[in-house]
Design an enzyme around this catalytic site. Structure first.
Site, PDB file in Angstrom:
ATOM      1  N   SER A 160       0.857  -1.187   0.000  1.00  0.00           N
ATOM      2  CA  SER A 160       0.000   0.000   0.000  1.00  0.00           C
ATOM      3  C   SER A 160       0.892   1.235   0.000  1.00  0.00           C
ATOM      4  CB  SER A 160      -0.950  -0.029   1.212  1.00  0.00           C
ATOM      5  OG  SER A 160      -1.868   1.051   1.153  1.00  0.00           O
ATOM      6  N   THR A 161       0.761   2.113   0.978  1.00  0.00           N
ATOM      7  CA  THR A 161       1.542   3.347   0.996  1.00  0.00           C
ATOM      8  C   THR A 161       3.036   3.047   0.998  1.00  0.00           C
ATOM      9  OG1 THR A 161      -0.224   4.312   2.336  1.00  0.00           O
ATOM     10  CG2 THR A 161       1.835   5.539   2.181  1.00  0.00           C
ATOM     11  N   HIS A 186      -2.632  -1.110  -3.241  1.00  0.00           N
ATOM     12  CA  HIS A 186      -3.744  -0.181  -3.072  1.00  0.00           C
ATOM     13  C   HIS A 186      -3.499   1.063  -3.916  1.00  0.00           C
ATOM     14  CE1 HIS A 186      -4.396  -2.003   1.208  1.00  0.00           C
ATOM     15  NE2 HIS A 186      -4.877  -2.780   0.247  1.00  0.00           N
ATOM     16  N   MET A 278      -0.180   1.237   5.020  1.00  0.00           N
ATOM     17  CA  MET A 278      -0.996   1.571   6.171  1.00  0.00           C
ATOM     18  C   MET A 278      -2.060   0.498   6.385  1.00  0.00           C
ATOM     19  SD  MET A 278      -1.519   5.669   5.475  1.00  0.00           S
ATOM     20  CE  MET A 278      -2.605   5.865   6.887  1.00  0.00           C
ATOM     21  N   ASP A 281      -4.543  -4.746   5.931  1.00  0.00           N
ATOM     22  CA  ASP A 281      -4.958  -5.598   4.818  1.00  0.00           C
ATOM     23  C   ASP A 281      -3.819  -6.547   4.457  1.00  0.00           C
ATOM     24  OD1 ASP A 281      -6.468  -6.624   2.713  1.00  0.00           O
ATOM     25  OD2 ASP A 281      -5.738  -5.118   1.300  1.00  0.00           O
TER      26      ASP A 281
END
Length: 345
Positions: A160-161, A186, A278, A281
């Site tokens: 993600s991030t 993401h 973050m 997930d």
């Protein structure tokens, strides 16, 4: 830590006022300066030493992406791009994230502007907890050996991030004949196509957005399309990508958990990797993989831009081995090399 100190850089006084108004609603954030262009911003940043900078792309005298590169090279500071360019110009978003921006937030096209920025405060606070990876100290890899001989295992990755930079580093070390690799990152729907194309241009393997029925083959990397579906892996004989519509899982669609869980029945034939991001997930899905005999690798805290997803997976017992980002490609490829059917230890 006290309040997060923010400098807003945008050529529109109206937009600076809107962003300031949004951030003023959060008692943990303080706007300590504003600037209408990068030259003004340079002086404000020197004077205020902010924790986070919000930065537009289109500005007079110097493009925001050019200024971002200078910030990351000369005065590394967490930066969130706030721009109309990142809403429709996915290439600008990918360029910003690759250069070192923490995240990208589109300016509101219509509706209530404060509602459009409802996630900006949380992203700013998250960014303030990170140390930007400068252009000079990013992990660089040489492509893996062309003599690599795959053993049939599949690599599944969640991020993600910070994932744009991490995935670029990971895949740049993969040989052209790498194991079949599937990735859920993401990212909004308008970004994933450009991201896949960028990786395809940079890396030895073929990289593309996944589509229904896309076959898992050596030398092929698939990125889950952003938007309305989860990327899952299925098939009665040869494994293929399947895009399944459904509600968000752990707040995300596509979800890393969905990808990992769909591969659980493949057990020892999978190497699961969870990278910077973050939230949590992927933690439950990675545990499911590990419980079915898969090898699982988590990025360590020191090399993660955001140690959220890897931490959640580690604390759940889903991570078999934690490694710095720079060591993950070699570890994963070793597990996928002919003659090596053992799990990581």
């Amino acid at each position: 830590m006290g309040r997060v100190r923010v400098v807003i850089v945008d050529d529109s006084a109206t937009m600076r006022t809107i962003i300031r108004g949004c951030l003023s609603r959060d008692s943990e954030i303080e706007v300590v300066g504003e600037a209408a262009d990068p030259y003004e911003a340079r002086e404000v940043i020197k004077a205020q030493s902010p924790d986070v900078i919000t930065l537009d792309v289109n500005m007079p005298r110097m493009n925001g992406l050019e200024f971002l590169e200078k910030i990351m090279r000369l005065r590394p500071t967490p930066v969130i791009m706030v721009s109309a360019e990142v809403a429709e110009g996915a290439a600008a978003s990918i360029e910003a994230l690759s250069t070192g921006a923490f995240d990208c937030v589109p300016k509101p096209a219509e509706g209530h502007p404060l509602d459009a920025f409802r996630e900006l405060s949380e992203k700013i606070k998250a960014a303030a907890q990170t140390t930007p990876r400068t252009l000079a100290n990013r992990v660089q890899h040489k492509p893996g050996s062309s003599d690599f001989s795959p053993n049939g295992r599949i690599i599944a990755v969640g991020a993600s991030t910070g994932g744009v930079d991490a995935l670029s580093s990971l895949l740049s070390a993969f040989p052209a004949h790498c194991p079949p690799t599937v990735i859920t990152q993401h990212m909004p729907a308008s970004f994933t196509g450009s991201f896949a194309q960028r990786l395809d241009n940079q890396c030895a393997p073929r990289v593309a957005e996944a589509w229904n029925g896309a076959p898992l083959e050596n030398g092929q990397v698939y990125i889950a399309p952003g938007g309305s579906a989860h990327l899952e892996i299925g098939g009665s004989g040869k494994l293929v990508c399947q895009l399944r519509e459904g509600d968000p899982i752990t707040g995300h669609r596509p979800s890393v958990d969905a990808l990992f869980s769909s591969l659980a029945r493949q057990g020892p034939n999978v190497v699961g990797i969870i990278l910077t991001g973050m939230g949590r997930d992927g933690a439950a899905g990675l545990l499911e993989l590990r419980n079915r005999g898969a090898s699982t690798i988590g990025q360590n805290q020191a090399s993660s831009l955001v140690y959220g997803m890897p931490r959640a997976a580690h604390e759940l017992g889903a991570v078999e081995i934690q490694l710095p980002l720079g060591e993950i490609p070699a570890a994963a490829l070793s597990l996928c090399t002919a003659g090596n059917r053992r799990k990581a230890t």
